[in-house]
Scaffold this motif. Structure first.
Motif: not given
Lengths: 178, 55
Positions: A157, A160-161, A164-165, B8-9, B12-13, B16, B40, B44, B47
Protein backbone atom coordinates in the motif's frame (compact mmCIF):
# COMPACT_ATOMS: atom_id res chain seq x y z
CA UNK A 1 11.58 -15.05 -43.60
CA UNK A 2 7.97 -16.09 -43.46
CA UNK A 3 5.30 -13.42 -43.52
CA UNK A 4 4.24 -14.23 -39.95
CA UNK A 5 7.80 -13.92 -38.71
CA UNK A 6 8.19 -10.54 -40.38
CA UNK A 7 4.99 -9.24 -38.86
CA UNK A 8 5.96 -10.48 -35.40
CA UNK A 9 9.41 -8.89 -35.70
CA UNK A 10 7.74 -5.65 -36.76
CA UNK A 11 6.07 -5.41 -33.35
CA UNK A 12 9.39 -5.59 -31.50
CA UNK A 13 9.82 -1.80 -30.99
CA UNK A 14 6.30 -1.43 -29.61
CA UNK A 15 6.73 -4.40 -27.26
CA UNK A 16 10.10 -3.11 -26.05
CA UNK A 17 8.62 0.25 -25.17
CA UNK A 18 5.72 -1.40 -23.38
CA UNK A 19 8.00 -3.73 -21.38
CA UNK A 20 10.56 -1.05 -20.54
CA UNK A 21 7.84 1.17 -19.12
CA UNK A 22 6.88 -1.52 -16.65
CA UNK A 23 10.16 -3.22 -15.88
CA UNK A 24 12.28 -0.07 -15.89
CA UNK A 25 15.31 -1.99 -17.00
CA UNK A 26 16.40 -2.03 -20.61
CA UNK A 27 18.06 -5.44 -20.43
CA UNK A 28 15.19 -7.07 -18.59
CA UNK A 29 12.81 -5.57 -21.17
CA UNK A 30 14.85 -6.96 -24.06
CA UNK A 31 14.85 -10.37 -22.40
CA UNK A 32 11.08 -10.56 -21.93
CA UNK A 33 10.43 -9.29 -25.45
CA UNK A 34 12.80 -11.90 -26.84
CA UNK A 35 10.99 -14.62 -24.85
CA UNK A 36 7.69 -13.27 -26.11
CA UNK A 37 8.74 -13.28 -29.76
CA UNK A 38 10.06 -16.83 -29.47
CA UNK A 39 6.87 -17.99 -27.78
CA UNK A 40 4.85 -16.24 -30.49
CA UNK A 41 6.74 -17.90 -33.33
CA UNK A 42 6.42 -21.28 -31.67
CA UNK A 43 2.72 -20.64 -31.15
CA UNK A 44 1.81 -19.40 -34.61
CA UNK A 45 -0.97 -21.97 -34.77
CA UNK A 46 -2.55 -20.50 -31.61
CA UNK A 47 -2.71 -17.11 -33.28
CA UNK A 48 -4.32 -18.37 -36.47
CA UNK A 49 -7.67 -16.72 -36.97
CA UNK A 50 -7.27 -13.99 -34.40
CA UNK A 51 -7.46 -10.51 -35.82
CA UNK A 52 -4.99 -8.38 -33.89
CA UNK A 53 -1.37 -9.46 -33.73
CA UNK A 54 -0.30 -6.67 -31.38
CA UNK A 55 -3.01 -7.48 -28.84
CA UNK A 56 -2.10 -11.15 -28.94
CA UNK A 57 1.63 -10.42 -28.49
CA UNK A 58 0.95 -7.94 -25.68
CA UNK A 59 -1.06 -10.64 -23.92
CA UNK A 60 1.93 -12.99 -24.00
CA UNK A 61 4.26 -10.17 -22.98
CA UNK A 62 2.18 -9.32 -19.89
CA UNK A 63 2.73 -12.82 -18.54
CA UNK A 64 6.46 -12.61 -19.26
CA UNK A 65 6.64 -9.25 -17.45
CA UNK A 66 4.95 -10.65 -14.34
CA UNK A 67 7.35 -13.63 -14.40
CA UNK A 68 10.33 -11.29 -14.66
CA UNK A 69 9.13 -9.15 -11.74
CA UNK A 70 8.57 -12.28 -9.68
CA UNK A 71 12.09 -13.50 -10.42
CA UNK A 72 13.67 -10.12 -9.65
CA UNK A 73 11.82 -9.66 -6.35
CA UNK A 74 13.20 -12.95 -5.09
CA UNK A 75 16.61 -11.35 -5.39
CA UNK A 76 16.02 -7.74 -4.32
CA UNK A 77 15.03 -6.81 -0.73
CA UNK A 78 12.10 -4.44 -0.15
CA UNK A 79 12.75 -0.71 0.30
CA UNK A 80 12.04 1.18 3.54
CA UNK A 81 8.71 2.78 4.30
CA UNK A 82 8.45 6.40 3.47
CA UNK A 83 7.27 9.21 5.67
CA UNK A 84 6.23 11.52 2.83
CA UNK A 85 7.84 14.66 4.25
CA UNK A 86 8.23 16.09 0.80
CA UNK A 87 4.44 16.31 0.43
CA UNK A 88 3.28 17.19 3.97
CA UNK A 89 4.52 19.43 6.79
CA UNK A 90 4.98 18.25 10.41
CA UNK A 91 1.30 18.79 11.19
CA UNK A 92 0.18 16.66 8.24
CA UNK A 93 -0.98 19.54 6.05
CA UNK A 94 -0.30 19.62 2.31
CA UNK A 95 2.82 21.58 1.49
CA UNK A 96 1.28 22.27 -1.88
CA UNK A 97 -2.47 21.72 -1.80
CA UNK A 98 -3.83 19.85 -4.85
CA UNK A 99 -5.86 22.16 -7.06
CA UNK A 100 -8.73 21.09 -9.30
CA UNK A 101 -7.79 19.79 -12.76
CA UNK A 102 -9.91 21.30 -15.51
CA UNK A 103 -11.63 18.66 -17.64
CA UNK A 104 -9.03 15.87 -17.18
CA UNK A 105 -10.98 13.51 -19.45
CA UNK A 106 -10.20 15.74 -22.42
CA UNK A 107 -6.53 14.87 -21.89
CA UNK A 108 -7.31 11.21 -22.52
CA UNK A 109 -7.88 12.15 -26.17
CA UNK A 110 -4.38 13.59 -26.50
CA UNK A 111 -1.24 11.66 -27.48
CA UNK A 112 0.91 14.30 -25.78
CA UNK A 113 -0.81 13.59 -22.47
CA UNK A 114 0.12 9.92 -22.56
CA UNK A 115 3.70 10.80 -23.50
CA UNK A 116 3.84 13.02 -20.42
CA UNK A 117 2.29 10.30 -18.27
CA UNK A 118 4.96 7.84 -19.44
CA UNK A 119 7.63 10.38 -18.66
CA UNK A 120 6.23 10.79 -15.14
CA UNK A 121 6.11 7.01 -14.69
CA UNK A 122 9.72 6.71 -15.80
CA UNK A 123 10.77 9.00 -12.94
CA UNK A 124 9.37 6.68 -10.26
CA UNK A 125 11.72 4.28 -8.45
CA UNK A 126 11.63 0.89 -10.17
CA UNK A 127 9.72 -1.08 -7.53
CA UNK A 128 7.22 1.69 -7.01
CA UNK A 129 6.56 1.77 -10.73
CA UNK A 130 6.28 -2.01 -10.92
CA UNK A 131 3.76 -2.16 -8.08
CA UNK A 132 1.75 0.68 -9.59
CA UNK A 133 1.65 -0.82 -13.09
CA UNK A 134 0.73 -4.27 -11.75
CA UNK A 135 -2.15 -2.68 -9.91
CA UNK A 136 -3.43 0.01 -12.26
CA UNK A 137 -2.44 -1.17 -15.70
CA UNK A 138 -2.52 -4.95 -15.39
CA UNK A 139 -5.34 -4.91 -12.81
CA UNK A 140 -3.84 -7.20 -10.16
CA UNK A 141 -5.28 -7.30 -6.63
CA UNK A 142 -3.02 -5.99 -3.86
CA UNK A 143 -2.43 -9.40 -2.26
CA UNK A 144 -1.26 -10.75 -5.62
CA UNK A 145 1.11 -7.81 -6.05
CA UNK A 146 2.53 -8.36 -2.55
CA UNK A 147 3.21 -11.94 -3.48
CA UNK A 148 4.85 -11.05 -6.80
CA UNK A 149 7.04 -8.39 -5.21
CA UNK A 150 7.68 -10.34 -2.02
CA UNK A 151 6.50 -7.57 0.33
CA UNK A 152 3.89 -7.24 3.10
CA UNK A 153 0.43 -5.82 2.28
CA UNK A 154 1.27 -2.70 4.28
CA UNK A 155 4.41 -2.13 2.27
CA UNK A 156 2.50 -2.74 -0.91
CA UNK A 157 0.00 0.00 0.00
CA UNK A 158 2.89 2.33 0.75
CA UNK A 159 4.38 1.70 -2.70
CA UNK A 160 1.05 2.37 -4.41
CA UNK A 161 0.41 5.45 -2.27
CA UNK A 162 3.86 6.79 -3.09
CA UNK A 163 3.37 6.19 -6.78
CA UNK A 164 0.05 8.06 -6.80
CA UNK A 165 1.47 10.97 -4.82
CA UNK A 166 4.45 11.32 -7.14
CA UNK A 167 2.44 10.88 -10.35
CA UNK A 168 -0.24 13.39 -9.49
CA UNK A 169 2.41 15.94 -8.57
CA UNK A 170 4.31 15.27 -11.79
CA UNK A 171 1.15 15.72 -13.88
CA UNK A 172 0.23 18.82 -11.90
CA UNK A 173 3.62 20.39 -12.63
CA UNK A 174 4.06 19.23 -16.21
CA UNK A 175 0.58 19.03 -17.65
CA UNK A 176 -2.44 20.33 -15.75
CA UNK A 177 -0.69 23.22 -14.04
CA UNK A 178 0.93 24.62 -17.17
CA UNK B 1 -10.11 14.76 12.85
CA UNK B 2 -7.70 13.11 10.43
CA UNK B 3 -4.88 15.14 8.92
CA UNK B 4 -4.56 15.61 5.15
CA UNK B 5 -1.62 13.23 5.22
CA UNK B 6 -3.69 10.48 6.84
CA UNK B 7 -6.61 11.18 4.54
CA UNK B 8 -4.49 11.00 1.39
CA UNK B 9 -3.16 7.63 2.55
CA UNK B 10 -6.68 6.33 3.19
CA UNK B 11 -7.90 7.65 -0.16
CA UNK B 12 -5.10 5.73 -1.84
CA UNK B 13 -5.78 2.56 0.16
CA UNK B 14 -9.44 2.88 -0.69
CA UNK B 15 -8.44 2.08 -4.28
CA UNK B 16 -6.67 -1.09 -3.14
CA UNK B 17 -8.76 -2.55 -0.33
CA UNK B 18 -12.21 -2.20 1.19
CA UNK B 19 -12.03 0.42 3.94
CA UNK B 20 -13.69 -0.21 7.28
CA UNK B 21 -16.85 1.58 8.34
CA UNK B 22 -15.06 3.96 10.71
CA UNK B 23 -12.38 4.73 8.13
CA UNK B 24 -14.99 5.60 5.54
CA UNK B 25 -16.85 7.78 8.00
CA UNK B 26 -13.77 9.75 9.05
CA UNK B 27 -12.76 10.09 5.42
CA UNK B 28 -16.15 11.50 4.48
CA UNK B 29 -16.11 14.02 7.31
CA UNK B 30 -12.70 15.32 6.22
CA UNK B 31 -13.46 15.37 2.50
CA UNK B 32 -16.64 17.36 3.11
CA UNK B 33 -14.61 20.33 4.27
CA UNK B 34 -11.25 19.92 2.50
CA UNK B 35 -10.86 20.93 -1.15
CA UNK B 36 -7.23 19.81 -1.35
CA UNK B 37 -8.01 16.22 -0.38
CA UNK B 38 -11.15 16.17 -2.51
CA UNK B 39 -9.06 17.23 -5.51
CA UNK B 40 -6.48 14.61 -4.61
CA UNK B 41 -9.14 11.90 -4.57
CA UNK B 42 -10.43 12.92 -8.01
CA UNK B 43 -6.89 13.00 -9.35
CA UNK B 44 -5.91 9.50 -8.23
CA UNK B 45 -9.18 8.14 -9.60
CA UNK B 46 -8.40 9.85 -12.88
CA UNK B 47 -4.87 8.38 -12.80
CA UNK B 48 -6.36 4.90 -12.58
CA UNK B 49 -8.45 5.55 -15.65
CA UNK B 50 -5.56 7.07 -17.61
CA UNK B 51 -3.03 4.34 -16.80
CA UNK B 52 -5.49 1.64 -17.92
CA UNK B 53 -5.44 3.23 -21.38
CA UNK B 54 -1.64 3.32 -21.73
CA UNK B 55 0.09 1.25 -24.37
Amino acid sequence: MSDFRTRVEGERPYLLRYAALQLRDRHAAEDVVQETLLAALAGEATFAGRSNLRTWLTGILKHKIVDAIRRASREAPAADEDQMEEFFDETGHWRDMPSAWADPDASLEQKEFFAKLEECLSQLPARTAQAFMLREHLGFETDEICKELGVTPTHCWVLLYRARMALRLCLQQNWFGR
Amino acid sequence: MLSCKEVSRLVSQGLDRRLGFVERLRLRVHLAICDGCTNFKKQVEFLRKAVKQLG
